[in-house]
Design a protein around this motif. Structure first.
Motif, PDB file in Angstrom:
ATOM      1  N   GLY A   1      20.004 -81.924  -3.748  1.00  0.00           N
ATOM      2  CA  GLY A   1      18.639 -81.913  -3.248  1.00  0.00           C
ATOM      3  C   GLY A   1      17.681 -81.076  -4.063  1.00  0.00           C
ATOM      4  N   MET A   2      16.662 -80.551  -3.387  1.00  0.00           N
ATOM      5  CA  MET A   2      15.576 -79.810  -4.039  1.00  0.00           C
ATOM      6  C   MET A   2      16.042 -78.440  -4.533  1.00  0.00           C
ATOM      7  N   GLU A   3      15.501 -78.039  -5.688  1.00  0.00           N
ATOM      8  CA  GLU A   3      15.733 -76.693  -6.219  1.00  0.00           C
ATOM      9  C   GLU A   3      14.706 -75.742  -5.609  1.00  0.00           C
ATOM     10  N   PRO A   4      15.137 -74.753  -4.836  1.00  0.00           N
ATOM     11  CA  PRO A   4      14.166 -73.914  -4.117  1.00  0.00           C
ATOM     12  C   PRO A   4      13.330 -72.989  -4.995  1.00  0.00           C
ATOM     13  N   LEU A   5      13.686 -72.819  -6.255  1.00  0.00           N
ATOM     14  CA  LEU A   5      12.880 -71.975  -7.136  1.00  0.00           C
ATOM     15  C   LEU A   5      12.044 -72.798  -8.112  1.00  0.00           C
ATOM     16  N   ASP A   6      12.046 -74.125  -7.947  1.00  0.00           N
ATOM     17  CA  ASP A   6      11.208 -75.000  -8.768  1.00  0.00           C
ATOM     18  C   ASP A   6       9.824 -75.157  -8.152  1.00  0.00           C
ATOM     19  N   ASP A   7       8.843 -75.475  -8.990  1.00  0.00           N
ATOM     20  CA  ASP A   7       7.479 -75.709  -8.496  1.00  0.00           C
ATOM     21  C   ASP A   7       7.418 -76.892  -7.531  1.00  0.00           C
ATOM     22  N   ALA A   8       8.357 -77.838  -7.682  1.00  0.00           N
ATOM     23  CA  ALA A   8       8.358 -79.021  -6.819  1.00  0.00           C
ATOM     24  C   ALA A   8       8.796 -78.711  -5.387  1.00  0.00           C
ATOM     25  N   PHE A   9       9.328 -77.512  -5.177  1.00  0.00           N
ATOM     26  CA  PHE A   9       9.752 -77.113  -3.832  1.00  0.00           C
ATOM     27  C   PHE A   9       8.535 -76.600  -3.066  1.00  0.00           C
ATOM     28  N   THR A  10       7.693 -77.525  -2.660  1.00  0.00           N
ATOM     29  CA  THR A  10       6.491 -77.177  -1.909  1.00  0.00           C
ATOM     30  C   THR A  10       6.793 -77.201  -0.417  1.00  0.00           C
ATOM     31  N   LEU A  11       5.921 -76.594   0.366  1.00  0.00           N
ATOM     32  CA  LEU A  11       6.081 -76.624   1.815  1.00  0.00           C
ATOM     33  C   LEU A  11       6.068 -78.065   2.318  1.00  0.00           C
ATOM     34  N   GLN A  12       5.191 -78.880   1.777  1.00  0.00           N
ATOM     35  CA  GLN A  12       5.104 -80.273   2.199  1.00  0.00           C
ATOM     36  C   GLN A  12       6.408 -81.021   1.920  1.00  0.00           C
ATOM     37  N   ALA A  13       6.978 -80.831   0.724  1.00  0.00           N
ATOM     38  CA  ALA A  13       8.227 -81.512   0.373  1.00  0.00           C
ATOM     39  C   ALA A  13       9.385 -81.012   1.229  1.00  0.00           C
ATOM     40  N   PHE A  14       9.399 -79.724   1.496  1.00  0.00           N
ATOM     41  CA  PHE A  14      10.438 -79.102   2.320  1.00  0.00           C
ATOM     42  C   PHE A  14      10.418 -79.665   3.734  1.00  0.00           C
ATOM     43  N   LYS A  15       9.237 -79.704   4.347  1.00  0.00           N
ATOM     44  CA  LYS A  15       9.101 -80.232   5.705  1.00  0.00           C
ATOM     45  C   LYS A  15       9.432 -81.723   5.767  1.00  0.00           C
ATOM     46  N   LYS A  16       8.988 -82.468   4.771  1.00  0.00           N
ATOM     47  CA  LYS A  16       9.243 -83.909   4.753  1.00  0.00           C
ATOM     48  C   LYS A  16      10.742 -84.201   4.743  1.00  0.00           C
ATOM     49  N   LYS A  17      11.491 -83.361   4.049  1.00  0.00           N
ATOM     50  CA  LYS A  17      12.930 -83.565   3.909  1.00  0.00           C
ATOM     51  C   LYS A  17      13.690 -83.200   5.179  1.00  0.00           C
ATOM     52  N   LEU A  18      13.230 -82.171   5.911  1.00  0.00           N
ATOM     53  CA  LEU A  18      14.037 -81.613   6.990  1.00  0.00           C
ATOM     54  C   LEU A  18      13.435 -81.698   8.384  1.00  0.00           C
ATOM     55  N   ALA A  19      12.109 -81.699   8.508  1.00  0.00           N
ATOM     56  CA  ALA A  19      11.458 -81.371   9.787  1.00  0.00           C
ATOM     57  C   ALA A  19      11.779 -82.307  10.943  1.00  0.00           C
ATOM     58  N   LYS A  20      12.081 -83.569  10.684  1.00  0.00           N
ATOM     59  CA  LYS A  20      12.297 -84.508  11.782  1.00  0.00           C
ATOM     60  C   LYS A  20      13.760 -84.612  12.208  1.00  0.00           C
ATOM     61  N   ARG A  21      14.610 -83.866  11.588  1.00  0.00           N
ATOM     62  CA  ARG A  21      16.046 -83.986  11.878  1.00  0.00           C
ATOM     63  C   ARG A  21      16.424 -83.190  13.124  1.00  0.00           C
ATOM     64  N   THR A  22      17.411 -83.691  13.844  1.00  0.00           N
ATOM     65  CA  THR A  22      17.845 -83.056  15.087  1.00  0.00           C
ATOM     66  C   THR A  22      19.034 -82.116  14.867  1.00  0.00           C
ATOM     67  N   THR A  23      19.404 -81.921  13.620  1.00  0.00           N
ATOM     68  CA  THR A  23      20.509 -81.023  13.269  1.00  0.00           C
ATOM     69  C   THR A  23      20.067 -79.568  13.401  1.00  0.00           C
ATOM     70  N   LYS A  24      21.002 -78.679  13.729  1.00  0.00           N
ATOM     71  CA  LYS A  24      20.697 -77.250  13.753  1.00  0.00           C
ATOM     72  C   LYS A  24      20.279 -76.810  12.356  1.00  0.00           C
ATOM     73  N   ILE A  25      19.336 -75.883  12.293  1.00  0.00           N
ATOM     74  CA  ILE A  25      18.713 -75.534  11.021  1.00  0.00           C
ATOM     75  C   ILE A  25      19.688 -74.874  10.041  1.00  0.00           C
ATOM     76  N   LYS A  26      20.629 -74.077  10.524  1.00  0.00           N
ATOM     77  CA  LYS A  26      21.520 -73.427   9.557  1.00  0.00           C
ATOM     78  C   LYS A  26      22.392 -74.422   8.805  1.00  0.00           C
ATOM     79  N   PRO A  27      23.178 -75.283   9.478  1.00  0.00           N
ATOM     80  CA  PRO A  27      23.974 -76.248   8.719  1.00  0.00           C
ATOM     81  C   PRO A  27      23.121 -77.190   7.874  1.00  0.00           C
ATOM     82  N   LEU A  28      21.904 -77.446   8.301  1.00  0.00           N
ATOM     83  CA  LEU A  28      21.009 -78.298   7.521  1.00  0.00           C
ATOM     84  C   LEU A  28      20.653 -77.625   6.195  1.00  0.00           C
TER      85      LEU A  28
END
Length: 287
Positions: free
Chosen positions: A135-162
């Protein structure tokens, strides 16, 4: 297992130590570490005469860039690289040795024997396992808040294992997920779809800041981790919750607790990271 800060620190030190060195021969004493090609003799033969151009990283993987080939290496639990004079006797559990033309050697040592090495043509490594689904590299410029939320925000999984799932965000392991969730004030059992926009913003910044500080400190030496020069990391002295069970929280003074989330030992402050509760709709919400 070394996480992004530790692997990045190894990458930086190895880049200083081996870039420009020419491989004369390769010795493999534990064949199962070599995953591609499967035959260790073929692996060794392909590397003879190659020069290391640079050492890069993708998630928790090292990418050793040679002229025409890429060696993808995962350290797993306790793998480590070190550069030695050829005359120095190898340490126990040294399984792969790259012999250079200047009488030095890059040695791979792995007590647990879980590390892996794959050899690819340039560019091919990004299209095939084990790197093709990262997945996304968290220290890259492409790791924006928008990209982060788009990838994870709608999932019903617990946040830690995600966050531990390398197909979403790479490089995060148990240590830095616990630290980032504490910094953001989010309980690890919250589901991603229960997290509010302001909390996503805090978590996004917490991940970047925590990893950034850890890289600058050379990573965390919790067990056996050292960098390519044999030096320990120092970020373990700055950890806020991980490994601090029954110690007072630096923010509120309440004792840090340890629980299991997704099968992983997890450190939290239940005061700073409110326990999730079920809403009337049956979904987890912030208490």
């Amino acid at each position: 297992m070394p996480e992004l800060p530790e692997v990045e620190t190894v990458r930086r030190t190895l880049n200083q130590l081996v870039a420009g060195k020419r491989i004369e021969r390769v010795t493999v004493s534990l064949p199962r570490i070599i995953q591609r090609p499967k035959a260790p003799d073929e692996f060794a033969a392909l590397l003879v005469g190659r020069t290391i151009q640079s050492v890069e990283r993708r998630g928790k993987f090292l990418r050793i860039m040679l002229d025409g080939l890429v060696l993808v290496s995962h350290l797993r639990m306790e793998g480590r690289y070190g550069v030695y004079d050829r005359k120095e006797p190898p340490e126990l559990h040294t399984h792969v040795v790259f012999h250079f033309s200047d009488d030095t050697e890059l040695r791979y040592k792995d007590v647990r024997q879980f590390g892996t090495m794959h050899l690819f043509d340039w560019g091919e490594e990004l299209t095939l396992p084990p790197l093709n689904k990262l997945g996304m590299e968290p220290l890259d410029d492409a790791f924006t808040l928008q990209a982060f939320k788009k990838k994870l925000a709608k999932r019903t999984t617990k946040i830690k294992p995600l966050l531990l799932n390398q197909e979403y965000v790479v490089g995060l392991g148990n240590i830095y997920v616990d630290e980032a969730l504490f910094t953001a004030g989010i309980h690890p059992e919250r589901t991603a779809d229960s997290i509010k926009p302001a909390e996503w913003a805090r978590l996004h910044q917490a991940i970047i800041a925590t990893l950034g500080r850890a890289v600058e400190a050379g990573g965390s030496s919790i067990k056996s981790y050292v960098n390519g020069q044999g030096e320990m990391g120092m970020f373990q002295h700055e950890l806020l919750v991980y490994g601090r069970k029954n110690e007072p929280c630096s923010r509120c003074g309440q004792f840090i607790e340890k629980l299991v989330v997704g099968g992983r030992g997890t450190h939290i402050c239940t005061s700073c990271q409110p326990v999730p509760r079920l809403s009337k709709a049956g979904k987890l919400s912030r208490k």
